[in-house]
Design an enzyme around this catalytic site. Structure first.
Site, PDB file in Angstrom:
ATOM      1  N   CYS A   4       0.879  -1.178   0.000  1.00 43.68           N
ATOM      2  CA  CYS A   4       0.000   0.000   0.000  1.00 43.68           C
ATOM      3  C   CYS A   4       0.913   1.223   0.000  1.00 43.68           C
ATOM      4  O   CYS A   4       1.706   1.402   0.941  1.00 43.68           O
ATOM      5  CB  CYS A   4      -0.915   0.000   1.223  1.00 43.68           C
ATOM      6  SG  CYS A   4      -1.783   1.559   1.418  1.00 43.68           S
ATOM      7  N   CYS A   7       0.574   3.479   3.094  1.00 39.07           N
ATOM      8  CA  CYS A   7       1.210   2.893   4.284  1.00 39.07           C
ATOM      9  C   CYS A   7       2.724   3.061   4.202  1.00 39.07           C
ATOM     10  O   CYS A   7       3.382   3.339   5.211  1.00 39.07           O
ATOM     11  CB  CYS A   7       0.863   1.411   4.412  1.00 39.07           C
ATOM     12  SG  CYS A   7      -0.781   1.106   5.088  1.00 39.07           S
ATOM     13  N   HIS A  46      -3.966   1.542   8.336  1.00 37.51           N
ATOM     14  CA  HIS A  46      -4.596   1.261   7.047  1.00 37.51           C
ATOM     15  C   HIS A  46      -6.104   1.044   7.195  1.00 37.51           C
ATOM     16  O   HIS A  46      -6.549   0.267   8.035  1.00 37.51           O
ATOM     17  CB  HIS A  46      -3.963   0.026   6.401  1.00 37.51           C
ATOM     18  CG  HIS A  46      -4.513  -0.239   5.042  1.00 37.51           C
ATOM     19  ND1 HIS A  46      -3.991   0.337   3.908  1.00 37.51           N
ATOM     20  CD2 HIS A  46      -5.568  -0.990   4.637  1.00 37.51           C
ATOM     21  CE1 HIS A  46      -4.693  -0.056   2.861  1.00 37.51           C
ATOM     22  NE2 HIS A  46      -5.658  -0.869   3.284  1.00 37.51           N
ATOM     23  N   GLY A  89     -13.260   7.695  -8.971  1.00 38.52           N
ATOM     24  CA  GLY A  89     -11.897   8.203  -9.072  1.00 38.52           C
ATOM     25  C   GLY A  89     -10.947   7.712  -7.999  1.00 38.52           C
ATOM     26  O   GLY A  89      -9.805   8.155  -7.949  1.00 38.52           O
ATOM     27  N   THR A  91      -8.232   5.697  -6.715  1.00 38.81           N
ATOM     28  CA  THR A  91      -7.198   4.839  -7.311  1.00 38.81           C
ATOM     29  C   THR A  91      -6.319   4.196  -6.248  1.00 38.81           C
ATOM     30  O   THR A  91      -5.633   3.225  -6.531  1.00 38.81           O
ATOM     31  CB  THR A  91      -6.296   5.655  -8.259  1.00 38.81           C
ATOM     32  OG1 THR A  91      -5.701   6.725  -7.527  1.00 38.81           O
ATOM     33  CG2 THR A  91      -7.089   6.205  -9.438  1.00 38.81           C
ATOM     34  N   HIS A  94      -6.338   3.183   0.226  1.00 36.82           N
ATOM     35  CA  HIS A  94      -6.056   3.582   1.615  1.00 36.82           C
ATOM     36  C   HIS A  94      -6.797   4.905   1.758  1.00 36.82           C
ATOM     37  O   HIS A  94      -6.471   5.877   1.047  1.00 36.82           O
ATOM     38  CB  HIS A  94      -4.541   3.732   1.819  1.00 36.82           C
ATOM     39  CG  HIS A  94      -4.122   4.144   3.203  1.00 36.82           C
ATOM     40  ND1 HIS A  94      -3.109   3.504   3.913  1.00 36.82           N
ATOM     41  CD2 HIS A  94      -4.529   5.161   3.998  1.00 36.82           C
ATOM     42  CE1 HIS A  94      -2.936   4.089   5.076  1.00 36.82           C
ATOM     43  NE2 HIS A  94      -3.783   5.107   5.159  1.00 36.82           N
ATOM     44  N   HIS A  96      -8.274   8.347   2.052  1.00 40.25           N
ATOM     45  CA  HIS A  96      -7.550   9.616   2.036  1.00 40.25           C
ATOM     46  C   HIS A  96      -8.514  10.756   1.745  1.00 40.25           C
ATOM     47  O   HIS A  96      -9.497  10.588   1.010  1.00 40.25           O
ATOM     48  CB  HIS A  96      -6.408   9.604   1.022  1.00 40.25           C
ATOM     49  CG  HIS A  96      -6.821   9.165  -0.352  1.00 40.25           C
ATOM     50  ND1 HIS A  96      -6.964   7.832  -0.673  1.00 40.25           N
ATOM     51  CD2 HIS A  96      -7.133   9.869  -1.460  1.00 40.25           C
ATOM     52  CE1 HIS A  96      -7.345   7.734  -1.946  1.00 40.25           C
ATOM     53  NE2 HIS A  96      -7.459   8.956  -2.447  1.00 40.25           N
TER      54      HIS A  96
END
Ligand code: 5GP
Ligand code: ZN
Length: 109
Positions: A4, A7, A46, A89, A91, A94, A96
């Protein structure tokens, strides 16, 4: 979580231009900015998506950190965006929060 990218930025295994950090949140510059100021705020633990159970508390922490950063940087006007799901959208899996500022009012990301 292995493989990730966010991460890895949290763990300093990948470089990131970090602008804010606390116990639970990290904020860094987006590598492909869509506005003059484009930050990503991520939980240090995560969590894949806002759709995951228990994301509300994490989302609140991200918004709170975004408000803190905006105040610190003197931003009175900005956008906060969660992309949820690939078609919207997202991508990077994780969770955010995008903080965008200083661009045209009709920004699309
Ligand atoms: P999404 O499209 O998933 O909502 O947002 C992911 C964001 O992460 C994109 O705006 C993309 O430019 C940014 N991004 C992808 N890879 C990296 C990276 O390795 N470092 C940084 N700083 N940002 C990244
Ligand atoms: Zn992760």
């Amino acid at each position: 979580m292995e493989d990730c990218i966010f991460c890895k930025i949290v763990n300093r295994e990948l470089p990131g231009e970090i602008v804010y950090e606390d116990d639970r949140v990290l904020a860094f510059l987006d590598i492909h900015p869509k506005a003059p100021i484009h930050l990503l705020l991520v939980p240090k633990s995560h969590l894949a998506s806002i759709q995951n159970e228990g994301s509300e508390d994490v989302a609140g922490e991200l918004v709170s950190a975004a408000k803190h950063i905006a105040k610190e940087k003197g931003l009175s006007s900005y956008k906060l965006v969660f992309n949820v799901g690939r078609e919207a959208g997202q991508t990077v899996n994780h969770l955010h929060l995008h903080l965008l500022s200083g661009g045209p009012s009709e920004l699309t990301i």
